[in-house]
Design a protein around this motif. Structure first.
Motif, PDB file in Angstrom:
ATOM      1  N   HIS A  24       0.776  -1.041  -0.014  1.00 48.87           N
ATOM      2  CA  HIS A  24      -0.119   0.040  -0.039  1.00 48.87           C
ATOM      3  C   HIS A  24       0.895   1.144   0.004  1.00 48.87           C
ATOM      4  N   GLU A  25       1.792   1.288   0.848  1.00 42.62           N
ATOM      5  CA  GLU A  25       2.745   2.331   0.786  1.00 42.62           C
ATOM      6  C   GLU A  25       3.563   2.494  -0.281  1.00 42.62           C
ATOM      7  N   LYS A  26       4.155   1.531  -0.880  1.00 38.40           N
ATOM      8  CA  LYS A  26       4.715   1.591  -2.122  1.00 38.40           C
ATOM      9  C   LYS A  26       3.968   2.137  -3.225  1.00 38.40           C
ATOM     10  N   ILE A  27       2.735   1.892  -3.195  1.00 38.40           N
ATOM     11  CA  ILE A  27       1.860   2.398  -4.148  1.00 38.40           C
ATOM     12  C   ILE A  27       2.062   3.995  -4.016  1.00 38.40           C
ATOM     13  N   HIS A  28       1.919   4.439  -2.988  1.00 35.57           N
ATOM     14  CA  HIS A  28       1.944   5.979  -2.565  1.00 35.57           C
ATOM     15  C   HIS A  28       3.422   6.315  -3.125  1.00 35.57           C
ATOM     16  N   LEU A  29       4.286   5.580  -2.804  1.00 37.39           N
ATOM     17  CA  LEU A  29       5.848   6.341  -3.328  1.00 37.39           C
ATOM     18  C   LEU A  29       5.714   6.408  -4.585  1.00 37.39           C
ATOM     19  N   LEU A  49       0.281  -7.862  -4.969  1.00 34.58           N
ATOM     20  CA  LEU A  49       1.760  -7.872  -4.702  1.00 34.58           C
ATOM     21  C   LEU A  49       2.489  -7.587  -5.990  1.00 34.58           C
ATOM     22  N   ASN A  50       1.888  -7.793  -7.369  1.00 35.08           N
ATOM     23  CA  ASN A  50       2.523  -7.887  -8.405  1.00 35.08           C
ATOM     24  C   ASN A  50       2.086  -6.556  -9.103  1.00 35.08           C
ATOM     25  N   TYR A  51       1.100  -5.576  -8.555  1.00 35.67           N
ATOM     26  CA  TYR A  51       0.780  -4.612  -9.198  1.00 35.67           C
ATOM     27  C   TYR A  51       1.739  -3.515  -9.494  1.00 35.67           C
ATOM     28  N   LEU A  52       2.455  -3.091  -8.901  1.00 33.90           N
ATOM     29  CA  LEU A  52       3.596  -2.221  -9.284  1.00 33.90           C
ATOM     30  C   LEU A  52       4.543  -2.685 -10.284  1.00 33.90           C
ATOM     31  N   LYS A  53       4.778  -4.139 -10.378  1.00 39.00           N
ATOM     32  CA  LYS A  53       5.682  -4.736 -11.468  1.00 39.00           C
ATOM     33  C   LYS A  53       4.829  -4.844 -12.630  1.00 39.00           C
ATOM     34  N   LYS A  54       3.483  -4.433 -12.958  1.00 37.47           N
ATOM     35  CA  LYS A  54       2.791  -4.785 -13.840  1.00 37.47           C
ATOM     36  C   LYS A  54       2.888  -3.444 -14.901  1.00 37.47           C
ATOM     37  N   GLY A  55       3.459  -2.451 -14.078  1.00 37.05           N
ATOM     38  CA  GLY A  55       3.106  -1.250 -14.617  1.00 37.05           C
ATOM     39  C   GLY A  55       2.266  -0.317 -14.060  1.00 37.05           C
ATOM     40  N   ASN A  56       1.053  -0.205 -14.582  1.00 37.35           N
ATOM     41  CA  ASN A  56      -0.191   0.702 -14.283  1.00 37.35           C
ATOM     42  C   ASN A  56       0.186   1.900 -13.655  1.00 37.35           C
ATOM     43  N   TRP A  57       1.138   2.665 -14.615  1.00 39.48           N
ATOM     44  CA  TRP A  57       1.286   4.082 -14.022  1.00 39.48           C
ATOM     45  C   TRP A  57       0.101   4.930 -14.232  1.00 39.48           C
ATOM     46  N   ILE A  98     -10.210   9.906  -1.245  1.00 38.63           N
ATOM     47  CA  ILE A  98      -8.903  10.527  -2.200  1.00 38.63           C
ATOM     48  C   ILE A  98      -8.702   9.406  -3.054  1.00 38.63           C
ATOM     49  N   VAL A  99      -8.267  10.104  -4.348  1.00 37.17           N
ATOM     50  CA  VAL A  99      -8.110   9.280  -5.493  1.00 37.17           C
ATOM     51  C   VAL A  99      -6.899   8.416  -5.268  1.00 37.17           C
ATOM     52  N   PHE A 100      -5.906   8.780  -4.640  1.00 43.22           N
ATOM     53  CA  PHE A 100      -4.582   8.103  -4.360  1.00 43.22           C
ATOM     54  C   PHE A 100      -4.955   7.029  -3.387  1.00 43.22           C
ATOM     55  N   GLU A 101      -5.839   7.092  -2.403  1.00 39.16           N
ATOM     56  CA  GLU A 101      -6.106   6.078  -1.423  1.00 39.16           C
ATOM     57  C   GLU A 101      -6.892   5.062  -2.243  1.00 39.16           C
ATOM     58  N   LYS A 102      -7.843   5.519  -3.000  1.00 43.20           N
ATOM     59  CA  LYS A 102      -8.625   4.479  -3.816  1.00 43.20           C
ATOM     60  C   LYS A 102      -7.717   3.434  -4.441  1.00 43.20           C
ATOM     61  N   LEU A 118       4.027  12.302  -9.795  1.00 40.79           N
ATOM     62  CA  LEU A 118       3.499  13.601  -9.684  1.00 40.79           C
ATOM     63  C   LEU A 118       4.825  14.585  -9.490  1.00 40.79           C
ATOM     64  N   LEU A 119       5.923  13.893  -9.368  1.00 44.24           N
ATOM     65  CA  LEU A 119       7.250  14.510  -9.062  1.00 44.24           C
ATOM     66  C   LEU A 119       7.252  15.150  -7.671  1.00 44.24           C
ATOM     67  N   ILE A 120       6.874  14.270  -6.864  1.00 45.94           N
ATOM     68  CA  ILE A 120       6.965  14.300  -5.291  1.00 45.94           C
ATOM     69  C   ILE A 120       5.808  15.534  -4.693  1.00 45.94           C
ATOM     70  N   PHE A 121       6.414  16.840  -4.744  1.00 49.58           N
ATOM     71  CA  PHE A 121       5.781  17.914  -4.068  1.00 49.58           C
ATOM     72  C   PHE A 121       3.983  18.054  -4.484  1.00 49.58           C
ATOM     73  N   PRO A 122       3.981  17.997  -5.986  1.00 43.11           N
ATOM     74  CA  PRO A 122       2.559  18.224  -6.519  1.00 43.11           C
ATOM     75  C   PRO A 122       1.443  17.101  -5.867  1.00 43.11           C
ATOM     76  N   PHE A 123       2.230  16.024  -5.638  1.00 40.16           N
ATOM     77  CA  PHE A 123       1.327  14.951  -4.746  1.00 40.16           C
ATOM     78  C   PHE A 123       0.700  15.219  -3.703  1.00 40.16           C
TER      79      PHE A 123
END
Length: 107
Positions: A38-43, A92-100, A79-83, A49-54
């Protein structure tokens, strides 16, 4: 994605992501793959969004939701980011699949 993990016992939540760190309330959460994911998805959202705009969009989205919902928990959960993070924290493979920019689909 490897992120340094800090334990902060007075953290108001089980976990939090503040680039480049994952903050956890308890050392036991280091072994919880769902919280870590969950937290890695937020990272990644922060990188997208280049960090600060997030942080600006996160806060603005929360405040708009709070006015609409008049309830902290509902405002936070919508919040869209929490959704995105909650929808995929068990994959656990979500981030590896891309999904930017997956959060954009939650608007």
């Amino acid at each position: 994605m490897k992120a340094p993990i800090l334990i902060i016992k007075k953290l108001p939540a089980a976990g939090m992501a503040i680039f480049p760190f994952i903050l956890l309330k308890s050392p036991q959460f280091k072994n919880d793959p769902v919280i870590i994911n969950h937290e890695k998805i937020h990272l990644r959202q922060q990188l997208e969004l280049l960090i600060f705009p997030f942080y600006l969009l996160y806060l603005a989205n929360y405040l708009v939701n709070l006015v609409k919902c008049r309830n902290h928990d509902l405002a936070y959960r919508n919040i869209v980011f929490e959704k995105e993070a909650y929808a995929h924290e068990n994959d656990l493979n979500y981030l590896k699949k891309g999904n930017w920019y997956g959060w954009f689909k939650k608007i």
